[in-house]
Design an enzyme around this catalytic site. Structure first.
Site, mmCIF file in Angstrom:
data_model
loop_
_atom_site.group_PDB
_atom_site.id
_atom_site.type_symbol
_atom_site.label_atom_id
_atom_site.label_comp_id
_atom_site.label_asym_id
_atom_site.label_seq_id
_atom_site.Cartn_x
_atom_site.Cartn_y
_atom_site.Cartn_z
ATOM 1 N N ASN A 1 -4.857 -2.025 -4.127
ATOM 2 C CA ASN A 1 -6.061 -2.141 -3.302
ATOM 3 C C ASN A 1 -5.923 -1.228 -2.091
ATOM 4 O O ASN A 1 -6.403 -1.540 -1.006
ATOM 5 C CB ASN A 1 -6.248 -3.600 -2.860
ATOM 6 N N LYS B 1 0.497 -6.420 2.129
ATOM 7 C CA LYS B 1 -0.204 -5.132 2.099
ATOM 8 C C LYS B 1 0.241 -4.229 3.243
ATOM 9 O O LYS B 1 0.360 -3.021 3.070
ATOM 10 C CB LYS B 1 -1.711 -5.390 2.167
ATOM 11 N N ASP C 1 0.814 -1.219 0.000
ATOM 12 C CA ASP C 1 0.000 0.000 0.000
ATOM 13 C C ASP C 1 0.848 1.270 0.000
ATOM 14 O O ASP C 1 0.461 2.277 -0.608
ATOM 15 C CB ASP C 1 -0.949 0.008 1.208
ATOM 16 N N ASP D 1 -10.421 -2.374 12.226
ATOM 17 C CA ASP D 1 -9.429 -3.316 11.682
ATOM 18 C C ASP D 1 -8.961 -4.299 12.750
ATOM 19 O O ASP D 1 -8.922 -5.509 12.539
ATOM 20 C CB ASP D 1 -8.233 -2.553 11.108
ATOM 21 N N GLU E 1 -11.146 -4.696 2.265
ATOM 22 C CA GLU E 1 -10.437 -5.479 1.245
ATOM 23 C C GLU E 1 -11.316 -6.598 0.690
ATOM 24 O O GLU E 1 -11.212 -7.008 -0.457
ATOM 25 C CB GLU E 1 -9.158 -6.064 1.840
ATOM 26 N N HIS F 1 -5.027 -9.121 3.953
ATOM 27 C CA HIS F 1 -3.921 -9.323 4.896
ATOM 28 C C HIS F 1 -4.394 -9.621 6.312
ATOM 29 O O HIS F 1 -3.818 -10.443 7.017
ATOM 30 C CB HIS F 1 -3.029 -8.078 4.879
ATOM 31 N N ARG F 2 -5.464 -8.942 6.731
ATOM 32 C CA ARG F 2 -5.880 -9.115 8.127
ATOM 33 C C ARG F 2 -6.500 -10.485 8.366
ATOM 34 O O ARG F 2 -6.379 -11.052 9.453
ATOM 35 C CB ARG F 2 -6.830 -7.998 8.558
#
Ligand code: ATP
Ligand SMILES: Nc1ccn([C@H]2C[C@H](O)[C@@H](COP(=O)(O)O)O2)c(=O)n1
Length: 693
Positions: free
Chosen positions: A95, A453, A52, A351, A379, A425-426
């Protein structure tokens, strides 16, 4: 970073140690844009290096911003000072919502012709509310695909034509990034009047023009009104905090009205340090709360962080974590076990709250995360994604438009699952915590590279502090030139595992013996063993360094192989090298090549392969290998050497070359390397508990 199609995390039992986390994504991309808009040079320390931030840096460079990276990773950014150096560009923003939204606003005001695109998922993430706000102002933004979504085409406008007299209205209940984008960009229109240049609405500004090239309309308060309940307020606090660092003090009336004072101008603070990412810290805070051990120390971010996700520590404490903090550090350990169930409004930590969803599996009752509708436009649709994948682990999950309820998983209820990560990613990071389950089942993370990311080395960092009762090992034993080394390297690469070439340790011992003027007779056994126990050896980038000297080539000669075979027959030498070989068994797993990997060094290995090929094939392969390196030899002499070596290796008294009783035999005389690799990987899948998908 793991670039394998999947990463198997074996069951983990405990964790202890210190981790240093990468910079915050939210701060990094805001700082980059502000540094680019400001006058002066900004030196940015500890910037996150990830997908990112890379797209943001590429975009700023394409806009004419000069960016220099020094060896220690700091960046020097020469601000544009409102001067548009490149009035036309096509930008790819991956993204990264933290790049797409603020750049849309800034470029709509800077004047110029810009196309903004991203990956397919970015084209499904709404931006209509921001575009509506900009359009109200008089900016000209077209949708190139579906209305309300990127890609976008931005056309130039003159700032004096903007409607700045009435408050700009923007929705705050879909994504706080729309308000952030306006707050970051609108100071461009609030600055004092600049020298008047000919205005021409709809045409490109002259090269190097200073907005407003249209002239006198600037230099006024700009008011933004938020429509609807503002979500994720802590992210707005980050924005306001960083604007202040760049000389712009925004006045705020509650969370409804924001005023950028007339004459505001971005001024570089000179140096700026990026805090470690508080959302990334959530995985290690959770780790400290879940894992047995002396606790986890997290460096780079403390409880006084400006990032909203730091409030994750309140939720973690509520669930039973003991959290201590100081300037730029946190220390977390397990206090209550099982964890305590929670029911929280997670709107302020959208998040990090995903991490709570996995912690909830270890709680004493159902946990509910409310007010998380924004998860649906991240995402991926994160409510769906989390619910699906938690269910794969065996959990009962309820979900709705803006909530998720997770029931804990009792011991004996956990299933070995292949976790789909949805390019998010999370999802990948928080599901790694499922490996601490009491049933000792492994977790497979599909497409683990999506962590790039925000945290490219996430799994390496996790493995540096986590303990596993059993780190998986694949042993590949067999005679010389059967292709063990080639097969081992490739299998290790495809699984993301470590690799042990145990033969090299014997080869180095043989070399050290020669250099010490010794021979492999019993008289020198103790001295050679002492040398072997203290080998000053480093493996670096495929090279073998002996006290810093690259001895890789010396070790590959047939003479070195023969010496290795001789010293390896000395029992004291084998004992001396035992601990060193076992120390290669590290997370996430090991593939080990040798003669006694399966019989002596790793007798508990999950998969043992005994690799053979006929002497004729092996001699021919070795012949080709040596000839290709310019070493002249004959097939007959090589065959005689390898048969002599086979005989010595298999007839010695300790740890002779032989298949372990539970080894699978693979004769690759008529196989390509790829066929052998595929066979071993297929066997490996057979001993794994995951479904094949
Ligand atoms: N299945 C195969 N078919 C053809 N060639 C192969 C095959 N496997 C390996 N080779 C080739 O054979 C040569 C010897 O392989 P490699 O060095 O991996 O053997 P090794 O068993 O590790 O030997 P050593 O025990 O002596 O280190 C290499 O050039 C390799 O490319
Ligand atoms: N586990 C091992 C590995 C190697 N050796 C000995 C026997 C071999 O002839 C010699 C060199 O090994 P290579 O590099 O050819 O694999 O080292 C052993 O006894 N045990």
């Amino acid at each position: 970073m793991f670039s394998t199609p999947f990463l198997d995390i074996p069951a983990l039992s405990g964790a202890a140690g210190t981790v240093r986390l990468p910079g915050s994504k939210s701060i990094s991309n805001r700082v980059l844009l502000l540094a680019a808009l400001a006058s002066g040079t900004t030196t940015v320390h500890d910037l996150l290096d990830s997908d990112d931030t890379r797209v943001m840096l590429d975009a700023l460079a394409a806009l004419g911003c000069s960016i220099e990276r020094s060896d220690d990773g700091t960046l020097r950014i020469e601000g544009l000072g409102g001067r548009l150096r490149t009035p036309r560009a096509s930008l790819f923003l991956g993204n990264a919502g933290t790049a797409m939204r603020p750049l849309t606003a800034a470029l709509a005001l800077l004047g110029g012709e810009f196309e903004l695109r991203g990956v397919p998922r970015m084209h499904e993430r709404p931006i209509g509310d921001l575009v509506d706000a900009l359009t109200q102002l008089g900016c000209r933004v077209d949708y190139l695909g579906n209305p309300g979504y990127p890609p976008l085409q931005i056309h130039p406008v003159a700032l004096d034509s903007l409607q700045l007299d009435t408050p700009i209205r923007v929705r705050g209940d879909v994504s706080s990034q729309f308000l952030t984008a306006l707050l970051l960009a609108l100071p461009l229109a609030a600055r004092a009047p600049a020298p008047t240049l000919p205005a021409s609405r709809g045409s490109l500004p002259p090269e190097g023009a200073v907005p407003p090239w249209g002239g006198p309309a600037a230099g006024r308060d700009i008011v933004i009104d938020v429509v609807g309940e503002l979500i994720s307020k802590p992210y707005i606090e980050i924005t306001l905090n960083l604007l202040a660092r760049f000389g712009i003090t925004v006045q705020r009336e509650g969370w409804q009205r924001f005023t950028i004072p007339a004459g505001s101008q971005y001024r570089s603070p000179g140096d700026i340090h990026v805090e470690a990412d508080a959302s990334s810290a959530s995985y290690f805070i959770a780790l400290g709360a879940i894992a047995e051990g002396s606790g986890i120390r997290i460096e780079g971010v403390g409880a006084d962080s400006i990032q909203g996700d730091i409030r994750f520590i309140d939720a973690a404490r509520q669930m039973g974590a003991a959290v201590d903090s100081g300037p730029n550090w946190l220390a977390v350990s397990r206090a209550a076990w099982p964890l305590k169930a929670i029911d929280i409004d997670a709107n302020h930590i959208p998040d990090a709250a995903m991490t709570l969803a996995v912690m909830a599996l270890y709680a004493d009752g159902p946990s509910t995360l409310r007010n998380i509708a924004s998860w649906r436009v991240k995402e991926t649709d994160r409510i769906d994604a989390m619910a699906n994948e938690l269910r794969k682990l065996g959990a009962t999950v309820e979900d709705g438009p803006d909530f998720i309820r997770i029931h804990p998983l009792p011991a004996t209820g956990w299933r070995a699952a292949s976790i789909k990560t949805y390019d998010d990613h999370r999802v990948a990071m928080c599901f790694s915590l499922a490996a601490f389950n009491p049933d000792g089942v492994a977790v497979r993370i599909l497409e683990p590279h999506c962590v790039a990311k925000t945290f490219p080395d996430y799994f390496e960092t996790l493995f540096s502090v986590a303990h596993a009762p059993e780190v998986p090992v694949i042993c590949i034993d067999g005679p010389t030139a059967s292709g063990k080394g080639t097969l081992t390297v490739e299998v290790a690469r495809r699984l993301g595992y470590h690799y042990l070439d145990s033969g090299t340790l014997y080869r180095v011992t043989g070399l050290v013996m020669r250099r010490a003027g010794l021979d492999a007779g019993p008289a020198h056994e103790t001295r050679i063993a002492d040398l072997a126990r203290a080998l000053p050896l480093v493996f670096s980038e495929g090279k073998v360094l002996l006290e810093g000297e690259d001895v890789s080539e010396d070790l590959r000669t047939e003479a070195a192989g023969m010496d290795a075979s001789r010293v390896s027959a000395l029992p004291a030498v084998r004992v001396a090298l035992l601990a060193l070989q076992r120390s290669f068994r590290r997370l996430p797993g090991l593939v080990a090549d040798g003669r006694d990997m399966g019989t002596v060094i790793f007798p508990d290995a999950e998969l043992k392969v005994y690799l053979t090929a006929s002497a004729a094939h092996r001699a021919e392969r070795r012949y080709k290998q040596l000839i290709s390196k310019g070493i002249s030899t004959t097939i007959d002499s090589l065959r005689a050497d390898l048969e002599a070596r086979d005989l010595r290796d298999s007839s010695r008294s300790v740890a002779p070359l032989k298949p372990a009783p539970d080894a699978r035999l693979l004769d690759n005389s008529h196989q390509t390397i790829e066929q052998s690799v595929v066979q071993v990987l297929a066997w490996w899948q057979e001993v794994q508990p995951f479904e094949s998908s």
